[in-house]
Design a protein around this motif. Structure first.
Motif, mmCIF file in Angstrom:
data_model
loop_
_atom_site.group_PDB
_atom_site.id
_atom_site.type_symbol
_atom_site.label_atom_id
_atom_site.label_comp_id
_atom_site.label_asym_id
_atom_site.label_seq_id
_atom_site.Cartn_x
_atom_site.Cartn_y
_atom_site.Cartn_z
ATOM 1 N N SER A 47 46.790 32.165 36.669
ATOM 2 C CA SER A 47 47.930 33.094 36.652
ATOM 3 C C SER A 47 49.025 32.637 37.613
ATOM 4 C CB SER A 47 47.479 34.517 36.973
ATOM 5 O OG SER A 47 47.134 34.643 38.335
ATOM 6 N N LEU A 48 48.645 32.079 38.753
ATOM 7 C CA LEU A 48 49.630 31.574 39.709
ATOM 8 C C LEU A 48 50.397 30.383 39.139
ATOM 9 C CD1 LEU A 48 47.552 31.836 43.014
ATOM 10 C CD2 LEU A 48 49.465 33.298 42.300
ATOM 11 N N LYS A 49 49.701 29.500 38.439
ATOM 12 C CA LYS A 49 50.355 28.330 37.841
ATOM 13 C C LYS A 49 51.249 28.707 36.660
ATOM 14 C CE LYS A 49 47.198 24.756 39.279
ATOM 15 N NZ LYS A 49 48.055 23.887 40.057
ATOM 16 N N LEU A 50 50.900 29.790 35.965
ATOM 17 C CA LEU A 50 51.647 30.195 34.771
ATOM 18 C C LEU A 50 52.663 31.310 35.037
ATOM 19 C CD1 LEU A 50 48.614 30.237 32.306
ATOM 20 C CD2 LEU A 50 50.454 28.537 32.391
ATOM 21 N N ASN A 51 52.662 31.819 36.248
ATOM 22 C CA ASN A 51 53.542 32.950 36.596
ATOM 23 C C ASN A 51 53.295 34.150 35.690
ATOM 24 O OD1 ASN A 51 54.854 31.595 38.749
ATOM 25 N ND2 ASN A 51 56.115 30.506 37.246
ATOM 26 N N LEU A 52 52.017 34.444 35.465
ATOM 27 C CA LEU A 52 51.595 35.597 34.669
ATOM 28 C C LEU A 52 50.617 36.423 35.489
ATOM 29 C CD1 LEU A 52 50.805 33.951 31.210
ATOM 30 C CD2 LEU A 52 52.799 35.344 31.769
ATOM 31 N N SER A 53 50.358 37.626 35.038
ATOM 32 C CA SER A 53 49.328 38.430 35.688
ATOM 33 C C SER A 53 47.952 37.905 35.298
ATOM 34 C CB SER A 53 49.460 39.899 35.268
ATOM 35 O OG SER A 53 49.084 40.035 33.906
ATOM 36 N N VAL A 54 46.962 38.232 36.105
ATOM 37 C CA VAL A 54 45.589 37.835 35.820
ATOM 38 C C VAL A 54 45.150 38.396 34.471
ATOM 39 C CG1 VAL A 54 43.192 38.082 36.586
ATOM 40 C CG2 VAL A 54 44.983 37.582 38.251
ATOM 41 N N THR A 55 45.520 39.648 34.201
ATOM 42 C CA THR A 55 45.157 40.293 32.931
ATOM 43 C C THR A 55 45.788 39.566 31.747
ATOM 44 O OG1 THR A 55 44.970 42.414 34.050
ATOM 45 C CG2 THR A 55 45.190 42.460 31.652
ATOM 46 N N ALA A 56 47.043 39.170 31.887
ATOM 47 C CA ALA A 56 47.725 38.464 30.794
ATOM 48 C C ALA A 56 47.051 37.124 30.497
ATOM 49 C CB ALA A 56 49.201 38.263 31.132
ATOM 50 N N VAL A 57 46.649 36.415 31.542
ATOM 51 C CA VAL A 57 45.958 35.138 31.359
ATOM 52 C C VAL A 57 44.607 35.371 30.684
ATOM 53 C CG1 VAL A 57 44.850 33.204 32.568
ATOM 54 C CG2 VAL A 57 47.125 33.974 33.254
ATOM 55 N N TYR A 58 43.880 36.365 31.168
ATOM 56 C CA TYR A 58 42.574 36.698 30.588
ATOM 57 C C TYR A 58 42.714 37.020 29.100
ATOM 58 C CZ TYR A 58 38.264 39.233 29.627
ATOM 59 O OH TYR A 58 37.091 39.649 29.074
ATOM 60 N N GLU A 59 43.695 37.812 28.739
ATOM 61 C CA GLU A 59 43.910 38.192 27.339
ATOM 62 C C GLU A 59 44.294 36.988 26.486
ATOM 63 O OE1 GLU A 59 43.143 41.000 25.844
ATOM 64 O OE2 GLU A 59 42.447 41.795 27.767
ATOM 65 N N ARG A 60 45.104 36.101 27.018
ATOM 66 C CA ARG A 60 45.477 34.888 26.271
ATOM 67 C C ARG A 60 44.249 34.004 26.033
ATOM 68 N NH1 ARG A 60 50.939 33.013 25.821
ATOM 69 N NH2 ARG A 60 52.390 34.576 26.602
ATOM 70 N N ILE A 61 43.415 33.848 27.043
ATOM 71 C CA ILE A 61 42.198 33.035 26.886
ATOM 72 C C ILE A 61 41.288 33.659 25.832
ATOM 73 C CG2 ILE A 61 40.068 32.275 28.018
ATOM 74 C CD1 ILE A 61 41.746 31.956 30.606
ATOM 75 N N LYS A 62 41.086 34.946 25.896
ATOM 76 C CA LYS A 62 40.230 35.631 24.913
ATOM 77 C C LYS A 62 40.788 35.476 23.507
ATOM 78 C CE LYS A 62 36.985 36.676 27.460
ATOM 79 N NZ LYS A 62 35.815 35.830 27.284
ATOM 80 N N LYS A 63 42.113 35.560 23.360
ATOM 81 C CA LYS A 63 42.740 35.390 22.043
ATOM 82 C C LYS A 63 42.503 33.966 21.525
ATOM 83 C CE LYS A 63 47.034 34.402 21.812
ATOM 84 N NZ LYS A 63 48.471 34.243 21.866
ATOM 85 N N LEU A 64 42.667 32.965 22.397
ATOM 86 C CA LEU A 64 42.453 31.568 21.996
ATOM 87 C C LEU A 64 40.995 31.320 21.620
ATOM 88 C CD1 LEU A 64 44.693 29.919 24.722
ATOM 89 C CD2 LEU A 64 45.165 29.953 22.258
ATOM 90 N N GLU A 65 40.073 31.959 22.312
ATOM 91 C CA GLU A 65 38.651 31.838 21.972
ATOM 92 C C GLU A 65 38.362 32.540 20.641
ATOM 93 O OE1 GLU A 65 36.830 31.757 26.517
ATOM 94 O OE2 GLU A 65 36.845 33.638 25.395
#
Length: 172
Positions: A47-65
């Motif tokens: 999230s720090l590298k992408l400038n997103l919230s932790v939740t947003a990163v988690y949701e993107r990973i789950k969507k990609l999976e």
């Protein structure tokens, strides 16, 4: 890494696991590069590298999976440390190109643990195998006792790796 991300500005569509089109934006692509480089990073680090919230990163990973873009997570092993540093590219010709012969060969070759990759190719050969063993003696043993005992093989030609110049698992 900012320069590497610039090439991902355009949106791309991919067919997902359920045969629907999924659009990957620049952030999805950045996330995929980061995960392919080190999938053990925490969602907070990502999230720090992408400038997103932790939740947003988690949701993107789950969507990609969920969509099958991320198929699996693996550990990459140093071959030389487990005494499997001898890499051979084995080119194979089958005696015939019928569906039955191709299917039979493929079902047999996938059971050989020494074969890391098997590619059906065009050109002078029908298949290229990437074989990993301890040394030349182990390869000869594999060739004589396993590979050449498979049905429908007409000929083989082996090429031995001198050194690995590039080996990457990063797709983007």
């Amino acid at each position: 890494m900012r320069l590497a991300y610039a090439q991902f500005a355009a949106l791309e569509c991919f067919v997902s696991r359920n045969n629907t089109k999924m659009t990957l934006d620049a952030t999805d692509k950045k996330l995929l590069v980061l995960l392919q480089t080190d999938c053990k990073k925490t969602t907070k680090e990502l999230s720090l590298k992408l400038n997103l919230s932790v939740t947003a990163v988690y949701e993107r990973i789950k969507k990609l999976e969920r969509e099958g873009i991320i198929k699996n997570y693996v550990a990459l092993v140093d071959k030389s440390k487990i005494e499997k540093g001898f890499v051979v590219f084995c080119h194979l010709k089958l005696i015939q190109h019928t569906k039955e012969f191709l299917t039979k060969f493929e079902s047999e070759v996938i059971r050989l643990s020494e074969v890391l990759e098997c590619h059906h190719v065009s050109g002078d050969y029908d298949y290229i195998l990437k074989v990993l063993v301890k040394d030349m003696e182990a390869y000869r043993e594999f060739l004589v006792t396993k590979l050449t005992t498979l049905q429908h093989i007409g000929s083989t030609q082996s090429t031995f790796m001198i050194s690995e110049v590039k080996n990457s698992t990063v797709v983007f």
